[in-house]
Design a protein around this motif. Sequence first.
Motif, PDB file in Angstrom:
ATOM      1  N   LYS A   2       0.838  -1.192   0.000  1.00 22.03           N
ATOM      2  CA  LYS A   2       0.000   0.000   0.000  1.00 22.03           C
ATOM      3  C   LYS A   2       0.879   1.249   0.000  1.00 22.03           C
ATOM      4  O   LYS A   2       1.836   1.355   0.749  1.00 22.03           O
ATOM      5  N   LYS A   3       0.507   2.221  -0.868  1.00 22.11           N
ATOM      6  CA  LYS A   3       1.235   3.479  -0.908  1.00 22.11           C
ATOM      7  C   LYS A   3       0.551   4.456   0.024  1.00 22.11           C
ATOM      8  O   LYS A   3      -0.653   4.609  -0.001  1.00 22.11           O
ATOM      9  N   VAL A  43      19.510  10.888   3.737  1.00 24.84           N
ATOM     10  CA  VAL A  43      19.137  10.765   2.318  1.00 24.84           C
ATOM     11  C   VAL A  43      18.419   9.437   2.098  1.00 24.84           C
ATOM     12  O   VAL A  43      17.365   9.376   1.448  1.00 24.84           O
ATOM     13  N   GLN A  44      18.968   8.368   2.656  1.00 27.15           N
ATOM     14  CA  GLN A  44      18.371   7.045   2.501  1.00 27.15           C
ATOM     15  C   GLN A  44      16.947   7.016   3.075  1.00 27.15           C
ATOM     16  O   GLN A  44      16.037   6.481   2.441  1.00 27.15           O
ATOM     17  N   ARG A  45      16.763   7.576   4.266  1.00 23.52           N
ATOM     18  CA  ARG A  45      15.422   7.619   4.871  1.00 23.52           C
ATOM     19  C   ARG A  45      14.441   8.404   4.013  1.00 23.52           C
ATOM     20  O   ARG A  45      13.301   7.993   3.817  1.00 23.52           O
ATOM     21  N   ARG A  46      14.877   9.526   3.498  1.00 22.47           N
ATOM     22  CA  ARG A  46      14.001  10.351   2.657  1.00 22.47           C
ATOM     23  C   ARG A  46      13.624   9.616   1.370  1.00 22.47           C
ATOM     24  O   ARG A  46      12.471   9.649   0.942  1.00 22.47           O
ATOM     25  N   ILE A  47      14.588   8.958   0.749  1.00 20.04           N
ATOM     26  CA  ILE A  47      14.301   8.215  -0.481  1.00 20.04           C
ATOM     27  C   ILE A  47      13.317   7.087  -0.196  1.00 20.04           C
ATOM     28  O   ILE A  47      12.344   6.902  -0.933  1.00 20.04           O
ATOM     29  N   LYS A  48      13.533   6.343   0.871  1.00 20.45           N
ATOM     30  CA  LYS A  48      12.599   5.260   1.236  1.00 20.45           C
ATOM     31  C   LYS A  48      11.195   5.802   1.487  1.00 20.45           C
ATOM     32  O   LYS A  48      10.202   5.209   1.072  1.00 20.45           O
ATOM     33  N   ALA A  53       5.629   6.426  -0.420  1.00 24.68           N
ATOM     34  CA  ALA A  53       4.512   7.332  -0.710  1.00 24.68           C
ATOM     35  C   ALA A  53       4.163   7.375  -2.197  1.00 24.68           C
ATOM     36  O   ALA A  53       3.165   7.980  -2.572  1.00 24.68           O
ATOM     37  N   GLY A  54       4.979   6.747  -3.041  1.00 24.73           N
ATOM     38  CA  GLY A  54       4.689   6.740  -4.470  1.00 24.73           C
ATOM     39  C   GLY A  54       5.220   7.952  -5.215  1.00 24.73           C
ATOM     40  O   GLY A  54       4.966   8.099  -6.410  1.00 24.73           O
ATOM     41  N   ALA A  58       9.351   4.397  -9.740  1.00 32.49           N
ATOM     42  CA  ALA A  58      10.178   3.271 -10.180  1.00 32.49           C
ATOM     43  C   ALA A  58      11.618   3.743 -10.341  1.00 32.49           C
ATOM     44  O   ALA A  58      11.872   4.938 -10.477  1.00 32.49           O
ATOM     45  N   GLN A  59      12.512   2.796 -10.341  1.00 31.18           N
ATOM     46  CA  GLN A  59      13.913   3.082 -10.632  1.00 31.18           C
ATOM     47  C   GLN A  59      14.297   2.182 -11.798  1.00 31.18           C
ATOM     48  O   GLN A  59      14.387   0.968 -11.641  1.00 31.18           O
TER      49      GLN A  59
END
Length: 159
Positions: A2-3, A43-48, A53-54, A58-59
């Motif tokens: 779920k996003k 940075v890692q926490r923000r990216i996750k 959150a959608g 995609a990467q």
Amino acid sequence: MKKETLSSDLDTFDLAILRLIQEDNTIPHRIIGEQVNLSAPSVQRRIKRMQKAGVIAAQTAVLEPSKVGLPLTILVEVELKAETGGQIDAIKADFLAAQEIQQCYYVTGEADFVLVILVGDMAEYEALTQRLFFGNANIRKFKTFVVMDRTKASGSLNI
């Protein structure tokens, strides 16, 4: 999975991170942190969080179509005879299933859909038209534009 929506708007750090990773998503978090004045773990926490959150959908790797046997880009406007919910859903399902269709837009105006199609040659495109367009009684007409030059094809957002 779920996003969830972000609890607050994206801040300047988030936007700076997004600008960097949409150009190259292989940049190490340490380097991103140096450029935006945050620690690598931050940075890692923000990216996750943005992935969950959608915001980051995609990467992926962006491929050069001509280098993988798909040198022909074709834009197609598709006009339907009728636009009921079930008919629209059926057309969308057909377009989603066609691997040759790279992008599909349900639009307003004279056309109902605009498609971006990548194929190896005109014979492949003709086979696709037989399968998707001529074989569908709800398609009134379609108009084909053959791309002569991919002047700009970017997936980067101006944020």
